[in-house]
Design a protein around this motif. Structure first.
Motif, PDB file in Angstrom:
ATOM      1  N   TRP A   1       0.848  -1.190   0.000  1.00 63.46           N
ATOM      2  CA  TRP A   1       0.000   0.000   0.000  1.00 63.46           C
ATOM      3  C   TRP A   1       0.886   1.244   0.000  1.00 63.46           C
ATOM      4  N   VAL A   2       0.645   2.153  -0.950  1.00 63.71           N
ATOM      5  CA  VAL A   2       1.410   3.392  -1.046  1.00 63.71           C
ATOM      6  C   VAL A   2       0.613   4.492  -0.359  1.00 63.71           C
ATOM      7  N   GLN A   3       1.084   4.951   0.798  1.00 66.22           N
ATOM      8  CA  GLN A   3       0.318   5.912   1.582  1.00 66.22           C
ATOM      9  C   GLN A   3       0.188   7.258   0.876  1.00 66.22           C
ATOM     10  N   SER A   4       1.235   7.661   0.143  1.00 68.12           N
ATOM     11  CA  SER A   4       1.212   8.979  -0.495  1.00 68.12           C
ATOM     12  C   SER A   4       0.148   9.084  -1.580  1.00 68.12           C
ATOM     13  N   THR A   5      -0.139   7.968  -2.261  1.00 64.45           N
ATOM     14  CA  THR A   5      -1.169   7.971  -3.305  1.00 64.45           C
ATOM     15  C   THR A   5      -2.460   7.331  -2.826  1.00 64.45           C
ATOM     16  N   ASN A   6      -2.407   6.732  -1.621  1.00 62.48           N
ATOM     17  CA  ASN A   6      -3.554   6.024  -1.050  1.00 62.48           C
ATOM     18  C   ASN A   6      -4.114   4.988  -2.020  1.00 62.48           C
ATOM     19  N   SER A   7      -3.220   4.168  -2.546  1.00 66.32           N
ATOM     20  CA  SER A   7      -3.609   3.138  -3.517  1.00 66.32           C
ATOM     21  C   SER A   7      -2.578   2.016  -3.482  1.00 66.32           C
ATOM     22  N   TRP A   8      -2.908   0.913  -4.149  1.00 64.14           N
ATOM     23  CA  TRP A   8      -1.986  -0.210  -4.223  1.00 64.14           C
ATOM     24  C   TRP A   8      -0.820   0.108  -5.139  1.00 64.14           C
ATOM     25  N   SER A   9       0.356  -0.388  -4.780  1.00 62.98           N
ATOM     26  CA  SER A   9       1.535  -0.244  -5.622  1.00 62.98           C
ATOM     27  C   SER A   9       1.366  -1.087  -6.890  1.00 62.98           C
ATOM     28  N   THR A  10       1.946  -0.608  -7.978  1.00 68.95           N
ATOM     29  CA  THR A  10       1.897  -1.364  -9.235  1.00 68.95           C
ATOM     30  C   THR A  10       3.093  -2.289  -9.384  1.00 68.95           C
ATOM     31  N   THR A  11       4.020  -2.265  -8.430  1.00 68.92           N
ATOM     32  CA  THR A  11       5.175  -3.156  -8.460  1.00 68.92           C
ATOM     33  C   THR A  11       5.258  -3.904  -7.138  1.00 68.92           C
ATOM     34  N   ALA A  12       5.727  -5.128  -7.211  1.00 70.19           N
ATOM     35  CA  ALA A  12       5.844  -5.952  -6.017  1.00 70.19           C
ATOM     36  C   ALA A  12       7.246  -5.829  -5.436  1.00 70.19           C
ATOM     37  N   PRO A  13       7.403  -5.929  -4.113  1.00 75.20           N
ATOM     38  CA  PRO A  13       8.754  -5.913  -3.534  1.00 75.20           C
ATOM     39  C   PRO A  13       9.515  -7.160  -3.954  1.00 75.20           C
ATOM     40  N   HIS A  14      10.831  -7.038  -4.077  1.00 76.93           N
ATOM     41  CA  HIS A  14      11.649  -8.172  -4.486  1.00 76.93           C
ATOM     42  C   HIS A  14      11.593  -9.254  -3.414  1.00 76.93           C
ATOM     43  N   PRO A  15      11.215 -10.478  -3.769  1.00 80.12           N
ATOM     44  CA  PRO A  15      10.953 -11.497  -2.753  1.00 80.12           C
ATOM     45  C   PRO A  15      12.199 -12.044  -2.072  1.00 80.12           C
ATOM     46  N   VAL A  16      13.388 -11.844  -2.668  1.00 83.16           N
ATOM     47  CA  VAL A  16      14.605 -12.418  -2.095  1.00 83.16           C
ATOM     48  C   VAL A  16      15.261 -11.455  -1.126  1.00 83.16           C
ATOM     49  N   SER A  17      15.387 -10.188  -1.520  1.00 84.19           N
ATOM     50  CA  SER A  17      16.160  -9.227  -0.734  1.00 84.19           C
ATOM     51  C   SER A  17      15.311  -8.427   0.248  1.00 84.19           C
ATOM     52  N   THR A  18      13.987  -8.548   0.195  1.00 84.13           N
ATOM     53  CA  THR A  18      13.106  -7.758   1.056  1.00 84.13           C
ATOM     54  C   THR A  18      12.669  -8.571   2.267  1.00 84.13           C
ATOM     55  N   LEU A  19      12.914  -8.060   3.463  1.00 80.38           N
ATOM     56  CA  LEU A  19      12.464  -8.728   4.682  1.00 80.38           C
ATOM     57  C   LEU A  19      10.966  -8.542   4.858  1.00 80.38           C
ATOM     58  N   ILE A  20      10.321  -9.509   5.474  1.00 80.46           N
ATOM     59  CA  ILE A  20       8.866  -9.469   5.637  1.00 80.46           C
ATOM     60  C   ILE A  20       8.435  -8.273   6.467  1.00 80.46           C
ATOM     61  N   ASN A  21       9.302  -7.805   7.381  1.00 82.63           N
ATOM     62  CA  ASN A  21       8.927  -6.690   8.251  1.00 82.63           C
ATOM     63  C   ASN A  21       9.285  -5.325   7.666  1.00 82.63           C
ATOM     64  N   SER A  22       9.640  -5.267   6.372  1.00 81.50           N
ATOM     65  CA  SER A  22       9.945  -3.978   5.752  1.00 81.50           C
ATOM     66  C   SER A  22       8.687  -3.169   5.466  1.00 81.50           C
ATOM     67  N   GLN A  23       7.537  -3.827   5.448  1.00 82.44           N
ATOM     68  CA  GLN A  23       6.253  -3.164   5.257  1.00 82.44           C
ATOM     69  C   GLN A  23       5.331  -3.543   6.408  1.00 82.44           C
ATOM     70  N   ASP A  24       4.385  -2.653   6.739  1.00 83.22           N
ATOM     71  CA  ASP A  24       3.434  -2.966   7.802  1.00 83.22           C
ATOM     72  C   ASP A  24       2.559  -4.150   7.432  1.00 83.22           C
ATOM     73  N   ALA A  25       2.178  -4.224   6.152  1.00 82.88           N
ATOM     74  CA  ALA A  25       1.239  -5.256   5.729  1.00 82.88           C
ATOM     75  C   ALA A  25       1.379  -5.490   4.234  1.00 82.88           C
ATOM     76  N   TYR A  26       0.858  -6.621   3.779  1.00 82.59           N
ATOM     77  CA  TYR A  26       0.934  -6.992   2.370  1.00 82.59           C
ATOM     78  C   TYR A  26      -0.412  -7.535   1.886  1.00 82.59           C
ATOM     79  N   CYS A  27      -0.655  -7.383   0.598  1.00 82.14           N
ATOM     80  CA  CYS A  27      -1.729  -8.113  -0.072  1.00 82.14           C
ATOM     81  C   CYS A  27      -1.040  -9.181  -0.922  1.00 82.14           C
ATOM     82  N   LEU A  28      -1.261 -10.444  -0.584  1.00 81.00           N
ATOM     83  CA  LEU A  28      -0.571 -11.546  -1.243  1.00 81.00           C
ATOM     84  C   LEU A  28      -1.538 -12.348  -2.101  1.00 81.00           C
ATOM     85  N   PHE A  29      -1.110 -12.658  -3.312  1.00 83.40           N
ATOM     86  CA  PHE A  29      -1.868 -13.578  -4.156  1.00 83.40           C
ATOM     87  C   PHE A  29      -1.069 -14.867  -4.251  1.00 83.40           C
TER      88      PHE A  29
END
Length: 243
Positions: free
Chosen positions: A2-30
Motif C-alpha cells: 500500500w502506497v500511503q502517499s497515493t492512497n492506492s496499491w503499488s503497481t510493483t511488487a517488492p523483491h521477494p529475495v532481498s526484502t524482509l517481511i517486516n519492511s512493510q506494515d502489511a501486504y496483499c498476497l496472491f
C-alpha cells in the motif's frame, strides 16, 4: 504493498529475495501455488498446496504505530503483529485520528467471476457483504491478518497491546459484535455453473441517532479488483450507509 502517499496499491511488487517481511506494515498476497503451476493457464490452472513460512522472533508486548503527513479520510493499511488473534474494538476506541467505528478486511473466499476475493466492510456492528467467512459482524482479526482503517485527520496513531489478544473465536472468523442495527442488504450475484455466487454487496442500516447526510458513521466504498456495487450519495460512494 500500500502506497500511503497515493492512497492506492503499488503497481510493483517488492523483491521477494532481498526484502524482509517486516519492511512493510502489511501486504496483499496472491498465492498462486508452487512453481509447478502452469501460469499460462491463468485462472484455469490447477492449484497445488503452498506453505509460506516466516522466521524470526514472535512479537509480544506493545506495538505502537504512528502515521504523519496523511490526509483526512485516507485509508491506512495495518497488520495484526501478533501470532494470536486480537479484538480490535478496544484498540480502535483508544486510537487517535482514526474513525473508531469501522474497518475493512479482504475475504479471499468472496467469489466473483475469478474467485480472487473482495473487501468486507465493518461499521457500527454491521458487516457487508455477508459471506461464508463473515456470516456475522465481528471485530476479531486473525493472527498476522491485515486490515484497513480510515483516518479522520492529518495524523493518526494506534497501539496493539497484549490485552487485545483473544481466544474467543468461533469457527475461523470470530464472534458476533454488538450493537447491530436493523439493516437491508443488497447483493451482486454472478452465475457459476448452475448456481449464483456472491460477487459484492452493500448494506443500509437504520437508527434514530443516524443522519441522512454522509458522515463518519457511513463507510466509504473500497473498490474490488473486478466486480463492484455501491450506494451513491452525491459525489460519495458507500459500502455501508447509516440513516
Amino acid at each position: 504493498t500500500w502506497v500511503q502517499s497515493t492512497n492506492s496499491w503499488s503497481t510493483t511488487a517488492p523483491h521477494p529475495v532481498s526484502t524482509l517481511i517486516n519492511s512493510q506494515d502489511a501486504y496483499c498476497l496472491f498465492v498462486r501455488g508452487s512453481r509447478a503451476v502452469d501460469l499460462s493457464q491463468a485462472v484455469y490452472a490447477i492449484p497445488d498446496p503452498t506453505v509460506l513460512r516466516i522466521t524470526g522472533t514472535i512479537n509480544n508486548g506493545v506495538w505502537p504505530k504512528t502515521y504523519t503527513g496523511i490526509v483526512a479520510n485516507d485509508i491506512l493499511f495495518v497488520a495484526n503483529p501478533y501470532a494470536s488473534s486480537i479484538d480490535i474494538a478496544p484498540m480502535l476506541l483508544s486510537a487517535g485520528g482514526i474513525y473508531n467505528n469501522k474497518f475493512y478486511v479482504w475475504d479471499p473466499a468472496l467469489a466473483g467471476n475469478y474467485g480472487v476475493g473482495g473487501y468486507v466492510t465493518y461499521s457500527n456492528g454491521i458487516m457487508a457483504p455477508v459471506t461464508a467467512n463473515y456470516p456475522v459482524a465481528t471485530t476479531i482479526i486473525q493472527g498476522g491478518q491485515a486490515f484497513m482503517v480510515q483516518a479522520n485527520t492529518t495524523t493518526a496513531s494506534l497501539s496493539f497491546n497484549q490485552s487485545d489478544k483473544t481466544a474467543s473465536e468461533r469457527d475461523i472468523f470470530g464472534i458476533m459484535a454488538a450493537p447491530a442495527y436493523p439493516a437491508i442488504y443488497a447483493n451482486l450475484l454472478t452465475p457459476s455453473n448452475n448456481t449464483l455466487e456472491l460477487a459484492d454487496g452493500v448494506a443500509a442500516a437504520f437508527g434514530k441517532n443516524f443522519s441522512a447526510e454522509v458522515d463518519g458513521n457511513d463507510a466509504k466504498k473500497l473498490w474490488n479488483f473486478i466486480e463492484n456495487m455501491a450506494w451513491v450519495r452525491g459525489d460519495k460512494t458507500l459500502e455501508i450507509e447509516f440513516r
